[in-house]
Design a protein around this motif. Structure first.
Motif, PDB file in Angstrom:
ATOM      1  N   GLN A 142       2.624  -3.054  19.177  1.00 37.42           N
ATOM      2  CA  GLN A 142       3.465  -4.112  19.733  1.00 37.42           C
ATOM      3  C   GLN A 142       4.186  -4.893  18.641  1.00 37.42           C
ATOM      4  OE1 GLN A 142       0.719  -6.360  22.132  1.00 37.42           O
ATOM      5  NE2 GLN A 142       0.393  -4.686  23.583  1.00 37.42           N
ATOM      6  N   LEU A 143       3.471  -5.211  17.557  1.00 38.00           N
ATOM      7  CA  LEU A 143       4.093  -5.959  16.463  1.00 38.00           C
ATOM      8  C   LEU A 143       5.150  -5.140  15.731  1.00 38.00           C
ATOM      9  CD1 LEU A 143       1.014  -7.841  14.953  1.00 38.00           C
ATOM     10  CD2 LEU A 143       2.878  -8.798  16.329  1.00 38.00           C
ATOM     11  N   SER A 144       4.943  -3.826  15.661  1.00 36.61           N
ATOM     12  CA  SER A 144       5.912  -2.980  14.959  1.00 36.61           C
ATOM     13  C   SER A 144       7.250  -2.926  15.688  1.00 36.61           C
ATOM     14  CB  SER A 144       5.354  -1.559  14.795  1.00 36.61           C
ATOM     15  OG  SER A 144       5.287  -0.882  16.046  1.00 36.61           O
ATOM     16  N   HIS A 145       7.253  -3.302  16.972  1.00 38.16           N
ATOM     17  CA  HIS A 145       8.483  -3.310  17.754  1.00 38.16           C
ATOM     18  C   HIS A 145       9.034  -4.723  17.952  1.00 38.16           C
ATOM     19  CE1 HIS A 145       6.864   0.684  18.937  1.00 38.16           C
ATOM     20  NE2 HIS A 145       8.138   1.001  19.047  1.00 38.16           N
ATOM     21  N   SER A 146       8.441  -5.702  17.288  1.00 36.65           N
ATOM     22  CA  SER A 146       8.889  -7.079  17.465  1.00 36.65           C
ATOM     23  C   SER A 146      10.189  -7.327  16.704  1.00 36.65           C
ATOM     24  CB  SER A 146       7.810  -8.058  16.995  1.00 36.65           C
ATOM     25  OG  SER A 146       7.747  -8.085  15.578  1.00 36.65           O
ATOM     26  N   ASP A 147      10.859  -8.423  17.034  1.00 36.42           N
ATOM     27  CA  ASP A 147      12.115  -8.771  16.377  1.00 36.42           C
ATOM     28  C   ASP A 147      11.908  -9.126  14.905  1.00 36.42           C
ATOM     29  OD1 ASP A 147      13.445  -8.385  18.762  1.00 36.42           O
ATOM     30  OD2 ASP A 147      13.378 -10.495  19.347  1.00 36.42           O
ATOM     31  N   ARG A 148      10.693  -9.484  14.546  1.00 37.15           N
ATOM     32  CA  ARG A 148      10.393  -9.864  13.158  1.00 37.15           C
ATOM     33  C   ARG A 148      10.127  -8.656  12.267  1.00 37.15           C
ATOM     34  NH1 ARG A 148       5.289 -13.246  13.335  1.00 37.15           N
ATOM     35  NH2 ARG A 148       5.660 -13.283  11.076  1.00 37.15           N
ATOM     36  N   ALA A 149       9.940  -7.492  12.852  1.00 36.63           N
ATOM     37  CA  ALA A 149       9.490  -6.325  12.097  1.00 36.63           C
ATOM     38  C   ALA A 149      10.615  -5.671  11.289  1.00 36.63           C
ATOM     39  CB  ALA A 149       8.863  -5.308  13.044  1.00 36.63           C
ATOM     40  N   PHE A 150      10.269  -5.235  10.090  1.00 31.79           N
ATOM     41  CA  PHE A 150      11.173  -4.439   9.267  1.00 31.79           C
ATOM     42  C   PHE A 150      10.335  -3.561   8.353  1.00 31.79           C
ATOM     43  CE2 PHE A 150      10.115  -7.920   6.498  1.00 31.79           C
ATOM     44  CZ  PHE A 150      10.178  -7.418   5.209  1.00 31.79           C
ATOM     45  N   ARG A 151      10.968  -2.584   7.732  1.00 35.88           N
ATOM     46  CA  ARG A 151      10.288  -1.696   6.793  1.00 35.88           C
ATOM     47  C   ARG A 151      11.034  -1.692   5.466  1.00 35.88           C
ATOM     48  NH1 ARG A 151       9.618   3.709  10.405  1.00 35.88           N
ATOM     49  NH2 ARG A 151      11.837   3.288  10.728  1.00 35.88           N
ATOM     50  N   LEU A 152      10.308  -1.451   4.398  1.00 32.19           N
ATOM     51  CA  LEU A 152      10.909  -1.461   3.069  1.00 32.19           C
ATOM     52  C   LEU A 152      11.779  -0.228   2.854  1.00 32.19           C
ATOM     53  CD1 LEU A 152       7.919  -2.634   0.815  1.00 32.19           C
ATOM     54  CD2 LEU A 152       9.747  -4.028   1.816  1.00 32.19           C
ATOM     55  N   ARG A 177       5.264   4.120   7.720  1.00 37.78           N
ATOM     56  CA  ARG A 177       4.399   3.649   8.804  1.00 37.78           C
ATOM     57  C   ARG A 177       3.827   2.268   8.530  1.00 37.78           C
ATOM     58  NH1 ARG A 177       0.872   8.504  11.456  1.00 37.78           N
ATOM     59  NH2 ARG A 177       2.530  10.049  11.655  1.00 37.78           N
ATOM     60  N   VAL A 178       4.272   1.637   7.480  1.00 41.56           N
ATOM     61  CA  VAL A 178       3.862   0.272   7.185  1.00 41.56           C
ATOM     62  C   VAL A 178       5.043  -0.647   7.523  1.00 41.56           C
ATOM     63  CG1 VAL A 178       3.135  -1.370   5.418  1.00 41.56           C
ATOM     64  CG2 VAL A 178       2.249   0.975   5.392  1.00 41.56           C
ATOM     65  N   TYR A 179       4.790  -1.575   8.435  1.00 38.65           N
ATOM     66  CA  TYR A 179       5.816  -2.515   8.882  1.00 38.65           C
ATOM     67  C   TYR A 179       5.487  -3.904   8.328  1.00 38.65           C
ATOM     68  CZ  TYR A 179       7.301   0.998  12.302  1.00 38.65           C
ATOM     69  OH  TYR A 179       7.751   2.160  12.918  1.00 38.65           O
ATOM     70  N   PRO A 201       0.854  -1.189   0.000  1.00 36.74           N
ATOM     71  CA  PRO A 201       0.000   0.000   0.000  1.00 36.74           C
ATOM     72  C   PRO A 201       0.890   1.240   0.000  1.00 36.74           C
ATOM     73  CG  PRO A 201       0.263  -0.796   2.233  1.00 36.74           C
ATOM     74  CD  PRO A 201       1.075  -1.726   1.342  1.00 36.74           C
ATOM     75  N   CYS A 202       0.332   2.410   0.167  1.00 35.46           N
ATOM     76  CA  CYS A 202       1.156   3.594   0.407  1.00 35.46           C
ATOM     77  C   CYS A 202       1.778   3.446   1.792  1.00 35.46           C
ATOM     78  CB  CYS A 202       0.317   4.869   0.344  1.00 35.46           C
ATOM     79  SG  CYS A 202       1.234   6.370   0.819  1.00 35.46           S
ATOM     80  N   MET A 203       3.037   3.816   1.932  1.00 33.84           N
ATOM     81  CA  MET A 203       3.757   3.652   3.194  1.00 33.84           C
ATOM     82  C   MET A 203       3.429   4.746   4.207  1.00 33.84           C
ATOM     83  SD  MET A 203       5.531   0.891   2.814  1.00 33.84           S
ATOM     84  CE  MET A 203       4.848  -0.049   1.455  1.00 33.84           C
TER      85      MET A 203
END
Length: 249
Positions: A225-235, A244-246, A95-97
């Motif tokens: 919470q998910l945006s701060h998880s170890d699995r999270a990254f951004r393009l 703002r899209v993780y 989507p739009c970021m």
């Protein structure tokens, strides 16, 4: 299709009791004189392990926003990850970021694109001159140009349907107050749905529950919470746009 509310669970109860006991309602809501209402910082998390590449988000977005041919706010890319022979395909929805430092805003010569109070990057279609500098500046390819094409030949009455994204009843395509043609268009997290307390159409229709949406500033929210998880990254984090899209690996 059931509609999902993103309003706090106590909101409906407060609305029902407001007329009967305004002071108590205000107290229950935690409002005091001079206190400003919290402005959500909307964001999205997409779990790549749950995305099945069905393109339901793409279809729902086009149906919700009545986008013309060649304009899709939500697309799903397929990519290969790994090294042979350990290779697998991965679906990456885009989507739009809604970047916190959007390059599209910086290059617009007429200030037609800007960040709203909720952080969503929006386009003033009446101000846009169609120069397409923002399309060039966007590192995610999340913007499209409306060349004026229509689905009228494929679907009778297609031009009679009002697009909701500009916040007013524009009327049929090509009319006096219609959706402007010759301008840039993009995802805005379905602001018209957010105003009704609903989630964006792509989130609501996801069959794998791969998309999570909410207030990034609310530490109790799942999206935060998910945006701060170890699995999270951004393009393309190296671009410095602070999207703002993780994504979850």
């Amino acid at each position: 299709m059931a509609r999902t509310s993103i309003l706090p669970p106590h909101t409906a109860k407060l609305s029902a009791t407001a007329a009967a006991d305004p002071p108590a309602t205000a107290k229950a809501a935690g409002k005091v004189a001079g206190e400003t209402e919290h402005q959500p910082r909307w964001g999205m998390v997409i779990d790549l392990q749950k995305c099945v590449g069905c393109d339901a988000c793409t279809v729902a977005c086009k149906a919700e926003n009545r986008t013309p041919p060649g304009v899709s706010y939500n697309v799903v890319f397929e990519t290969e990850v790994g090294t042979y022979p350990d290779v697998k395909r991965m679906n990456i929805p885009r989507p739009c970021m809604q970047c916190d430092d959007p390059p599209c805003v910086e290059v617009c010569p007429v200030n037609a694109t800007y960040k709203g109070d909720d952080g969503i990057v929006v386009i003033d279609a009446d101000r846009c001159i169609g120069c397409r500098l923002c399309i060039t500046a966007c590192p995610y390819g999340a913007r499209s140009f409306d060349f004026g094409e229509s689905y009228e030949q494929e679907m009778q009455g297609a031009n009679e349907i009002t697009a909701p994204e500009f916040g007013i009843a524009r009327g049929k395509r090509g009319g006096e107050l219609s959706t402007p043609i010759g301008t840039v268009r993009k995802c805005n997290f379905c602001q018209h749905r957010l105003a009704r307390g609903e989630e964006p159409a792509c989130v609501e229709c996801c069959i794998g529950d791969a998309r999570i949406f909410g207030d990034l500033d609310d530490p109790t929210s799942l999206v935060s919470q998910l945006s701060h998880s170890d699995r999270a990254f951004r393009l393309k984090e190296e671009a410095g746009t602070n999207p703002r899209v993780y994504y979850l690996r």
